[in-house]
Design an enzyme around this catalytic site. Structure first.
Site, short mmCIF file in Angstrom:
data_model
loop_
_atom_site.label_atom_id
_atom_site.label_comp_id
_atom_site.label_asym_id
_atom_site.label_seq_id
_atom_site.Cartn_x
_atom_site.Cartn_y
_atom_site.Cartn_z
N HIS A 195 -8.60 47.34 -25.72
CA HIS A 195 -9.86 47.30 -26.45
C HIS A 195 -10.59 45.97 -26.19
O HIS A 195 -11.79 45.95 -25.92
CB HIS A 195 -9.58 47.50 -27.95
CG HIS A 195 -10.78 47.34 -28.82
ND1 HIS A 195 -11.58 48.39 -29.18
CD2 HIS A 195 -11.30 46.24 -29.42
CE1 HIS A 195 -12.54 47.95 -29.96
NE2 HIS A 195 -12.41 46.64 -30.12
N GLU A 196 -9.85 44.88 -26.27
CA GLU A 196 -10.46 43.55 -26.04
C GLU A 196 -10.89 43.39 -24.58
O GLU A 196 -11.95 42.82 -24.31
CB GLU A 196 -9.51 42.44 -26.47
CG GLU A 196 -9.12 42.47 -27.94
CD GLU A 196 -10.30 42.50 -28.91
OE1 GLU A 196 -11.36 41.95 -28.59
OE2 GLU A 196 -10.16 43.10 -29.99
N HIS B 169 -14.20 45.01 -24.09
CA HIS B 169 -15.31 44.15 -24.52
C HIS B 169 -15.72 43.20 -23.39
O HIS B 169 -16.90 42.99 -23.14
CB HIS B 169 -14.94 43.33 -25.75
CG HIS B 169 -15.02 44.08 -27.04
ND1 HIS B 169 -16.14 44.77 -27.45
CD2 HIS B 169 -14.11 44.25 -28.03
CE1 HIS B 169 -15.92 45.32 -28.63
NE2 HIS B 169 -14.69 45.03 -29.00
N GLU C 151 -18.35 48.65 -30.21
CA GLU C 151 -17.00 48.92 -30.72
C GLU C 151 -16.53 50.31 -30.30
O GLU C 151 -15.40 50.49 -29.87
CB GLU C 151 -16.95 48.77 -32.24
CG GLU C 151 -17.01 47.34 -32.72
CD GLU C 151 -15.90 46.46 -32.18
OE1 GLU C 151 -14.74 46.93 -32.02
OE2 GLU C 151 -16.17 45.29 -31.90
#
Length: 174
Positions: free
Chosen positions: A63-64, A67, A133
């Site tokens: 997930h990071e 980003h 997100e």
């Protein structure tokens, strides 16, 4: 570190973000840096390591990384600079520091800029934040091939963030 190597390979990122352990007493992970030229990093707290299993941790790292790959941190930095600049401009106009000595035009323009900054940019910032997100979640599932791991990790984190009900202590007289 092993989870980060797997995610880097699956995400086809050109560089490995720096990895840090953030000495905070909460379970959290975050991406920072501008997202290009290898100037990015991911930080994870020890509490997150304790809370999640290996698959869930890999999903959070993915997930990071998403980003970073999507340049979300850089985009949000630019939005923050833009809103900060508009806020400063509104203050200058409203306080009469323009050489116009609090003219009605400067004051009206100050209120317009302040309104645009607060409401219009606020809506844009919220919309971009929510979309980034969701995008990072979708890419994390793609990178790991295990959507349930991210669901489980988010579930564990949301349970921990709910406010605890406080109970009053009752002291009995002795």
């Amino acid at each position: 570190i092993e989870a980060a190597k797997k995610v880097k390979k699956r995400s086809k990122m050109l560089f490995m973000p720096r990895l840090y352990v953030l000495q905070l007493d909460v379970p959290n992970a975050m991406a920072y840096g501008l997202g290009f030229l290898g100037q990015s990093a991911v930080g994870i707290t020890p509490k997150l390591y304790e809370l999640l299993n290996d698959k869930e941790l890999e999903a959070v790292v993915a997930h990071e990384f998403a980003h970073i790959k999507c340049k979300n941190v850089g985009i949000m930095t630019m939005i923050a600079l833009l809103t900060g600049s508009f806020g400063k401009l509104a203050d200058i106009l409203l306080k009469g520091k323009t050489g116009l000595e609090k003219s009605p035009i400067a004051i009206a323009l100050g209120f317009i800029v302040k309104y645009i900054n607060k409401y219009i940019f606020g809506i844009i910032r919220s919309a971009i934040s929510i979309e980034r997100e969701y995008t990072a979640d979708a890419l994390a599932c793609l990178y790991t091939g295990n959507p349930q791991a991210l669901v489980n990790a988010l579930g564990k984190l949301s349970v921990r963030q709910k406010p605890k009900k406080t109970t009053k202590e009752h002291h009995l007289p002795m």
